[in-house]
Design an enzyme around this catalytic site. Structure first.
Site: not given
Ligand code: UD2
Ligand code: MN
Length: 285
Positions: A227, A230
């Protein structure tokens, strides 16, 4: 040759069917993290058809796949992930069309409703056998994680870097999940009631068990993703109602979901990389 169990065939092949497992797969991948753009990707993948369709040239795929990205304001992530997905799906000999379902800025983010909208709008444009709902920030790290549908829904994103590549818990159903058309209809899609972060993925898994489906998963070694780092987006704040909504997820299943989603199409663009659909979601239930 017939398609896999429980999945209808909608392509009329002139070529021979692709083999059940492609001979081009290479296994573990490093993941390409560098930033890229739409223009660069169009140069790299000239074989994409308008609307964002990629398909094998030397054989006929057994299924037509729609990859649906629930989306808002993640341009960089979307294109980095496509840069990774395109070569993988090419090697897997998949017939795929990408849909970016963008929620306009007016309301709190609603991932479940966007997935329902993606399913309905894709279905209006073409007949797909298989739908994979894909977070825009997840890069597959093994091409044996086959993007296709089978006799039960699949959880693709089993092992993530952010959880040290281990399954978080046996009920975890986040990130990337796949349903055949029939399976998604049977569970009545996602709930539309989850605005903001969290709960909607658990609700979908409750729906799946409630209709007596099993959950398919490859091993963590195969179903592995990176991933992209963020922070939480503005407009996707933690949903304080998530636990109370989950309590009657099963009871609500047939009366709220794919059959009740309300939205307004703002724009549809058939780009070379994707079909981009901007929608406004009705917040006044
Ligand atoms: C986890 C789950 C995700 C979902 C979410 C809770 C994983 C890997 N993913 O993601 O599937 O259940 O928790 O809602 O466990 N998005 C936008 N713009 C926004 C907000 C969200 O495009 O402003 C989309 C985008 O596709 C993103 C996804 O929604 O990947 C999930 O949001 P997130 O990445 O911020 O949440 P995350 O990583 O905790
Ligand atoms: Mn994320």
């Amino acid at each position: 040759a017939p398609g896999p169990v429980g999945v209808s065939l909608t392509t009329t092949p002139t070529l021979n069917y692709c083999p059940d497992k492609s001979s081009h797969l290479i296994g573990h991948l490093a993941g390409l993290l560098r930033e890229t753009t739409r223009e660069e990707l169009i140069d790299y993948f000239p074989e994409m058809d308008n609307g964002g369709r990629l398909r094998p040239t030397d054989c006929a795929a057994r299924q037509r796949l729609a990859v649906i990205f629930p989306y808002r304001n993640r341009y960089q992530h979307l294109h980095v992930v496509l840069h990774n997905l395109l070569p993988i799906l090419k090697r897997q000999q998949v017939d795929v069309t990408f849909f970016v379902i963008e929620q306009s800025a007016l309301s709190t983010f609603n991932r479940g409703a966007l997935q329902n909208i993606g399913f309905l709008e894709a279905q209006k444009l073409s007949s797909f056998d298989c739908y994979i709902f894909h977070d825009v920030d997840l890069i597959p790290l093994n091409d044996n994680n086959l993007y296709r549908c089978e006799s039960n829904p699949r959880h693709f994103a089993v092992a993530l870097n952010k959880f040290n590549y281990r399954l978080l818990h046996s009920n975890y159903f986040g990130g990337v999940v796949g349903f055949s058309r029939e399976q998604y209809l049977k569970v009545n899609g996602n709930s539309n009631l989850y605005f903001g972060w969290g709960g909607e993925d658990d609700d979908l898994r409750i729906r799946l068990y409630n209709k007596h489906f099993k959950l398919l998963r490859y091993s963590p070694d195969i179903a592995r993703y990176h991933m992209i780092k963020h922070t939480r987006d503005i407009g996707n704040e933690l949903n304080p109602l998530r636990y109370s909504l989950l309590k009657n997820a099963a009871a609500r299943q047939d009366i709220e979901g794919l059959n009740t989603v309300k939205y307004r199409i703002v724009n549809i663009t058939f780009d070379r990389l994707y079909t981009w659909i901007t929608v406004e979601i009705n917040t006044s239930e």
